[in-house]
Design a protein around this motif. Structure first.
Motif, short mmCIF file in Angstrom:
data_model
loop_
_atom_site.label_atom_id
_atom_site.label_comp_id
_atom_site.label_asym_id
_atom_site.label_seq_id
_atom_site.Cartn_x
_atom_site.Cartn_y
_atom_site.Cartn_z
N HIS A 54 0.81 -1.22 0.00
CA HIS A 54 0.00 0.00 0.00
C HIS A 54 0.84 1.28 0.00
O HIS A 54 0.33 2.36 0.23
CB HIS A 54 -0.94 -0.01 1.21
CG HIS A 54 -1.90 -1.16 1.20
ND1 HIS A 54 -1.79 -2.25 2.03
CD2 HIS A 54 -2.98 -1.41 0.40
CE1 HIS A 54 -2.76 -3.10 1.77
NE2 HIS A 54 -3.50 -2.62 0.79
N ASP A 56 2.64 4.55 -0.99
CA ASP A 56 2.30 5.61 -1.94
C ASP A 56 3.48 5.81 -2.88
O ASP A 56 4.55 6.24 -2.46
CB ASP A 56 1.98 6.91 -1.19
CG ASP A 56 1.52 8.02 -2.12
OD1 ASP A 56 0.92 7.69 -3.16
OD2 ASP A 56 1.79 9.19 -1.83
N LYS A 58 5.39 7.56 -6.04
CA LYS A 58 5.41 8.82 -6.79
C LYS A 58 5.76 8.52 -8.25
O LYS A 58 6.42 7.53 -8.56
CB LYS A 58 6.44 9.77 -6.19
CG LYS A 58 6.15 10.13 -4.73
CD LYS A 58 7.23 11.04 -4.17
CE LYS A 58 6.95 11.39 -2.70
NZ LYS A 58 7.99 12.29 -2.12
N GLU A 105 9.97 6.74 3.00
CA GLU A 105 8.94 7.78 3.00
C GLU A 105 9.55 9.17 3.16
O GLU A 105 9.04 10.16 2.62
CB GLU A 105 7.93 7.52 4.13
CG GLU A 105 7.13 6.24 3.96
CD GLU A 105 6.39 6.21 2.64
OE1 GLU A 105 5.47 7.02 2.45
OE2 GLU A 105 6.73 5.36 1.79
N GLN A 125 0.66 0.16 -6.59
CA GLN A 125 0.67 1.25 -7.56
C GLN A 125 1.71 1.02 -8.66
O GLN A 125 1.51 1.42 -9.80
CB GLN A 125 0.91 2.58 -6.85
CG GLN A 125 -0.26 3.02 -5.97
CD GLN A 125 0.00 4.35 -5.30
OE1 GLN A 125 0.91 5.10 -5.68
NE2 GLN A 125 -0.79 4.67 -4.28
#
Length: 316
Positions: A54, A56, A58, A105, A125
């Motif tokens: 999960h 994130d 970029k 992160e 993603q």
């Protein structure tokens, strides 16, 4: 394989497993949902994989995802030089499964980080095409020798025993190096259907460094003149990277239980033979440790697995 299995403890959906074979070779790993993981994966495998899945991602993220001892350090430093426009040595990448979640992160964009995980465990993603993924494949015999020598010369990272014993594990689905065998790792990589993946060949990279630097620059969409690209190709020659690693790698608390001062032994120090021992970019080093019988046995297994899995890769 006939192994006596002793489970040392169980956690939620994850267990630490120790396998001892008939010749007292000892192999320890974390198992989660039937897959083996290096026992150095941070905390509970379930939780770490969930964070990774999960994550994130970029648009300008680049993941260097490589089967262990196939050229991770080499590829990572080539990528960081091209992305930064600097010949500065970047050390080893932050690895998604081995480092604290916030380590990546909190990185400033553009971010470049690494992993040895099978592609099925990468961020969702990225599976949808966000960011870029770069990998490099290497002759699995050379990988096996390099991994075994590393295991011999570090603290207890998961295997204590003979080369023969580790060979049996390496070709099995209990191999924690790739969450299963090398063949399964490659199968996952070949099923990655997105144009955000670039796959290089270790042997071709070694023989044609400049051409592969140019290929990487194009994939990364960075614009550099020929002079800079030639400088990058020179900077990532193995002698130069080894010297930078020995001089510029700081101590790390993360790995101090496994190696001297917490410096991971990407390259061995000492005499010429020692320098070549861990990772010199040597092609064909497997011939110095495989017996004829072991090599023939591996070739048979290679042929069987390539045909069974429909892989598009060869020992050549």
């Amino acid at each position: 394989m006939d192994f006596a299995v002793r489970r040392l403890y169980e956690a939620v959906n994850m267990e630490l497993v120790t396998i001892v074979d008939e010749k007292e070779n000892k192999y320890t790993f974390k198992r989660y949902q039937g897959y083996p993981f290096n026992k150095e994966v941070v905390g509970n495998v379930r939780d770490q994989l969930a964070k990774i899945a999960h994550r994130d991602v970029k648009e300008d993220d680049v993941l260097v995802c490589v089967f262990p001892k196939s050229g991770t350090h080499w590829l990572y430093n080539t990528v960081t030089m091209l992305r930064s426009g600097s010949l500065k040595y970047s050390g080893s990448p932050s690895m998604m499964e081995y480092d604290a979640f916030n380590d990546i992160e909190e990185m400033h964009s553009p971010r470049t980080f690494g992993s040895h995980l099978r592609f099925r465990f990468l961020p969702e993603q990225m599976k949808l095409g966000k960011g870029k993924v770069i990998t490099i494949t290497r002759n699995p015999k050379d990988i096996l020798v390099s991994v075994y020598r590393m295991l011999q010369n570090m603290g207890d990272i998961g295997y204590q025993g003979t080369f023969e014993g580790f060979l049996k594990i390496y070709v099995s689905e209990e191999c924690f190096m790739g969450n299963g065998s090398w063949f399964s790792w490659i199968k996952d990589m070949e099923e990655w259907k997105h144009p955000n993946l670039l796959c290089l060949s270790f042997e071709d990279f070694k023989q044609n460094i400049y051409e592969n630097v140019v290929k990487l620059a194009k994939f990364l969409e960075v614009d550099h003149d020929e002079g800079f690209l030639q400088s990058v190709a020179q900077s990532v020659q193995f002698d130069n990277l080894r010297e930078s690693h020995n001089v510029m790698t700081p101590p790390s608390d993360r790995w101090k239980h496994l190696s001297e001062d917490g410096r991971l032994p990407v390259y061995r120090k000492g005499c010429l033979l020692s320098i070549l021992f861990f990772f010199s970019g040597q092609v064909g080093d497997w011939k110095n440790i495989f017996t004829v019988a072991q090599s023939e046995q591996f070739d048979i297994l290679f042929k069987e697995n390539v045909e069974k899995m429909g892989l598009k890769i060869s020992l050549k």
